[in-house]
Design an enzyme around this catalytic site. Structure first.
Site, PDB file in Angstrom:
ATOM      1  N   CYS A  49      22.820  52.617  69.216  1.00 23.10           N
ATOM      2  CA  CYS A  49      22.883  52.940  67.786  1.00 23.10           C
ATOM      3  C   CYS A  49      21.728  53.817  67.338  1.00 23.10           C
ATOM      4  O   CYS A  49      21.921  54.851  66.731  1.00 23.10           O
ATOM      5  CB  CYS A  49      22.906  51.661  66.951  1.00 23.10           C
ATOM      6  SG  CYS A  49      24.418  50.738  67.194  1.00 23.10           S
ATOM      7  N   HIS A  50      20.498  53.378  67.615  1.00 22.53           N
ATOM      8  CA  HIS A  50      19.350  54.141  67.124  1.00 22.53           C
ATOM      9  C   HIS A  50      18.315  54.366  68.209  1.00 22.53           C
ATOM     10  O   HIS A  50      17.154  54.642  67.922  1.00 22.53           O
ATOM     11  CB  HIS A  50      18.742  53.463  65.903  1.00 22.53           C
ATOM     12  CG  HIS A  50      19.762  53.177  64.843  1.00 22.53           C
ATOM     13  ND1 HIS A  50      20.390  51.968  64.748  1.00 22.53           N
ATOM     14  CD2 HIS A  50      20.311  53.967  63.901  1.00 22.53           C
ATOM     15  CE1 HIS A  50      21.274  52.026  63.768  1.00 22.53           C
ATOM     16  NE2 HIS A  50      21.250  53.208  63.236  1.00 22.53           N
ATOM     17  N   GLY A  51      18.725  54.201  69.488  1.00 22.95           N
ATOM     18  CA  GLY A  51      17.875  54.607  70.597  1.00 22.95           C
ATOM     19  C   GLY A  51      16.660  53.744  70.868  1.00 22.95           C
ATOM     20  O   GLY A  51      15.568  54.268  71.074  1.00 22.95           O
TER      21      GLY A  51
END
Lengths: 169, 419
Positions: free
Chosen positions: A133-135
């Site tokens: 999702c956001h690394g």
């Protein structure tokens, strides 16, 4: 005489407001608390998992309280890698020994501590998990190494009932 | 205003109006004096009212067939699509209606930014508008959860987890919102309830928004006050009614294009997969209208600060009437502001674009620059511009630019010296 009257009135105002506030609070609280987990949700608090078929280096995912739990049987290399990390390299310092009671088995909530996505196994820069999702990158101990997540993946309460069964919760 | 003198013609009308002045209200609304120079950017208020009504009507009808339960919701939506008479049409109008609603509201907001409609004496109209916009986002988010697809589930998980960034009480608040230890059946049921409630709250606020508008009257493209009502204004009916009606017709053509020709283009294919708490889709993106804020959230590497930045991006708008220190409303007379306005438009579009891209490499860098510029625009450029900018002299009245050729030059000279 007039001075005394004002004091009496102030006393009445204050007590009326105080009683009113308590009354409003008592009425509002049930309306708020009804949204908290109910008895049937709380009753599902523990789950038993058979781990006899998990091969070294493999992980299974089970559902506990509606959340995925990763149960990973780590290889000696993975354990080694997790234990060699220096504490000062960690964003949320925690020893691998404190995260895995039995070094071979890592049991943790498969929930990214950033915004709750499920990280992918065997991905990312640290051979552990990677959240798409956001690394956020996690190491082989599920500790946050890189990315926006603030803390390591959570370890739930669990115990080995016997060598083949884990009870989570 | 003229409604004070209004007396109904019929005896019954007079009897009724003395007891409940509905006829006076109708008379006020039809005669309401409107600046005669309003352009088509002013028609979006009417279009937005239309969008709200469409969403309420289609939403009510969908609720007659939808089942708010984690085991049945996904199937009930497919049941609406396949079995219910015209169910596909009603659902596609509702789903695309949300996008059309946001399209219209963004044009409405950027019109306000260009012509300075948020400035004194219209601050309260603006702030009510921001509250409506926040409620729209809440309603759209919860509505997107209801079909219980993969994007519904993981969108709900990510957005509700934003509250976990709050120190100390965050986790408790998230559990309370969920009614469990993850997004699940209790979450779906309460989201349905709130999704049903919010449009009626918006309806109430729209009444206040219009009421507050009718106190000072409309702003207009040159942004100066109405000087002579008889010369500068036209009655709302029939002039504005016809103009709004024509614009609405054009708008419904765009709306119908999406509904009939590409009903799923604004959605995500992943949402036709039923919610699965074990697997997160590889690429989570919110709906297009939330992308700029999503980009801001992701551009900050710290969880709490990212959430604060995202919320500030919305709340900075509420403070806009006081951040913009220029007394001149319309960008037509503010050459520098006009340029910064278009840079801001580009900046928001760029944020929207990078919000849809993966948060890495060059996209992350662009997102960070664009996020920084967004706040610089509101917090530094606007306050400084108010005192530094050399503005173009304002016309004396709304009518003057039209009749300019007939005016003699001394008057214009005099006006310039006043500025």
């Amino acid at each position: 005489m007039p001075e005394k009257k004002i004091k009496r009135r102030e006393f009445l105002y204050t007590t009326s407001y105080a009683v009113g506030a308590v009354g409003v609070g008592a009425v509002v609280w049930p309306l708020i608390d009804q949204m908290n987990p109910d008895a049937s949700v709380k009753a599902l608090a523990s789950t038993e998992v058979d781990i006899s078929l998990v091969q070294p280096g493999k992980a299974i995912t089970v559902l506990w309280r509606g959340k995925p739990v990763f149960i990973k049987r780590r290889t000696p290399e993975e354990i080694d890698e997790a234990r060699k990390v220096k504490m000062e390299d960690l964003k949320d310092p925690q020893k691998d020994e404190d995260r895995a009671k039995d070094p071979e088995w890592l049991v943790m909530l498969g929930v990214c501590t950033h915004l709750g996505c499920v990280p992918l196994n065997d991905k990312g820069d640290y051979n552990g998990w990677f959240c798409p999702c956001h690394g956020s990158h996690y190491d082989t101990s599920g500790r946050i190494r890189k990315g926006p997540a603030p803390t390591n993946m959570e370890i739930p309460k669990y115990e080995f009932i016997n060598s083949n069964t884990i009870r989570i919760g | 205003m003229s409604d004070h003198e209004y007396v109904p013609k019929s005896k019954f009308g007079k009897w009724f109006n003395d007891r409940l002045p509905l006829l006076s209200l109708a008379s006020h609304l039809t005669d309401y004096p409107t600046p005669k120079n309003l352009n088509y950017w002013w028609t979006f208020g009417g279009i937005l009212t239309f969008c709200l009504i469409i969403q309420i009507v289609t939403g009510l009808t969908l609720a007659m067939h939808y089942i708010a339960h984690a085991d049945l919701a996904f199937e009930s939506v497919e049941h609406i699509m396949r079995d219910v008479n015209y169910g596909w049409l009603i659902r596609y109008v509702h789903a695309n209606g949300a996008s059309m609603f946001f399209l219209a509201v963004y044009i409405h907001i950027f019109r306000s930014l260009f012509y300075g409609s948020y400035k004194s004496p219209r601050e309260i109209i603006w702030i009510i508008g921001i509250i409506i916009y926040l409620l729209m986002m809440a309603a759209a988010f919860m509505g997107y959860v209801l079909p219980w697809g993969q994007m519904s589930f993981w969108g709900a998980t990510v957005i509700t987890n934003i509250f976990s960034a709050i120190p100390f009480v965050g986790e408790g608040i998230v559990t309370w919102l969920w009614g469990g230890y993850s997004v699940g059946d209790p979450t779906l049921t309460r989201f349905f309830t709130l999704h049903y409630l919010i449009p009626f709250l918006i309806l109430g606020l729209v009444v206040l928004h219009i009421w507050a508008l009718h106190i000072p009257g409309n702003n207009n493209p040159i942004g100066i006050d109405v000087k002579k009502p008889s010369k500068d204004t036209v009655p709302f009916h029939p002039y504005i009614v016809i103009k709004d009606g024509f614009a609405l017709l054009m708008f419904t053509i765009v709306f119908a294009f999406f509904v009939f020709y590409s009903p799923n283009i604004l959605g995500h294919a992943d949402n036709y997969i039923e919610a699965n708490p074990m697997v997160t889709p590889a690429h989570i993106v919110p709906e297009w209208y939330l992308l700029p804020f999503y980009a801001i959230l992701r551009s900050v590497p710290d969880k709490l600060m990212g959430v604060i930045a995202m919320l500030s991006a919305i709340f900075v708008l509420a403070a806009l009437p006081w951040l913009d220190t220029s007394k001149i409303r319309s960008a037509v007379f503010r050459p520098l502001y006009k340029q910064f306005y278009w840079i801001l438009v580009a900046d928001v579009l760029i944020l929207g674009y990078v919000g849809a891209m993966p948060a890495e490499g060059v996209y992350l860098l662009i997102a960070r620059v664009a996020t920084a510029y967004y706040f610089i625009h509101f917090l530094i450029i606007l306050p400084v511009l108010g005192s530094k900018e050399k503005t173009i002299p304002l016309p004396l009245s709304i009518t003057e630019p039209v009749l300019e050729s007939s005016l003699n030059s001394p008057i214009i000279k005099k006006k310039e010296s006043l500025n």
